[in-house]
Design an enzyme around this catalytic site. Structure first.
Site, PDB file in Angstrom:
ATOM      1  N   HIS A  55       0.909  -1.167  -0.208  1.00  0.00           N
ATOM      2  CA  HIS A  55       0.008  -0.505   0.005  1.00  0.00           C
ATOM      3  C   HIS A  55       0.998   1.340   0.265  1.00  0.00           C
ATOM      4  O   HIS A  55       1.491   1.981  -1.084  1.00  0.00           O
ATOM      5  CB  HIS A  55      -1.445  -0.548   1.581  1.00  0.00           C
ATOM      6  N   HIS A  72      -2.571   0.632   7.701  1.00  0.00           N
ATOM      7  CA  HIS A  72      -3.840   1.198   7.932  1.00  0.00           C
ATOM      8  C   HIS A  72      -4.645  -0.022   7.757  1.00  0.00           C
ATOM      9  O   HIS A  72      -5.561   0.037   6.609  1.00  0.00           O
ATOM     10  CB  HIS A  72      -3.487   1.647   5.914  1.00  0.00           C
TER      11      HIS A  72
END
Ligand code: FES
Length: 107
Positions: A55, A72
């Site tokens: 990510h 996250h």
């Protein structure tokens, strides 16, 4: 991006003792200074992946049969590196390791 780290210079270096990796589980380690995740899905079968999240590049942590990103919340399968939960878009790249006796070595 998710470029596979070049760990070839570390080939043959010990990554972990085989006994330190739980069967069905995983550990955090490094190869040539790169953070990696090492798992033993079944006894004697060892796989490793880059710990750099696909990510935004945080270091993913071993969590039993999963890898978890602290930033996250992405979750990866420890046996395959596949994404189980986003936002990570891609699997964690595989890193070559092999079992030599009671040791796991790079390459
Ligand atoms: Fe891993 Fe965002 S950097 S989930």
């Amino acid at each position: 991006t998710s470029a596979t780290p070049d760990t070839s210079a570390a080939a043959g270096q010990e990554v972990a003792a085989l006994a330190d990796i739980p069967v069905g589980g995983s550990i955090d380690a490094t190869i040539g200074g790169e953070p990696v995740l090492v798992a033993q899905p079944t006894a004697g079968e060892v796989v490793a992946f880059s710990a750099i999240c696909t990510h935004q590049g945080c270091v993913v942590a071993a969590a039993g049969d999963r890898f978890e990103c602290p930033c996250h919340g992405s979750v990866f399968d420890a046996a395959t590196g596949d994404v189980l939960q986003g936002p990570a878009p891609d699997p964690l790249p595989s890193v070559p390791v092999s079992v030599e006796g009671d040791r796991v070595v790079a390459g």
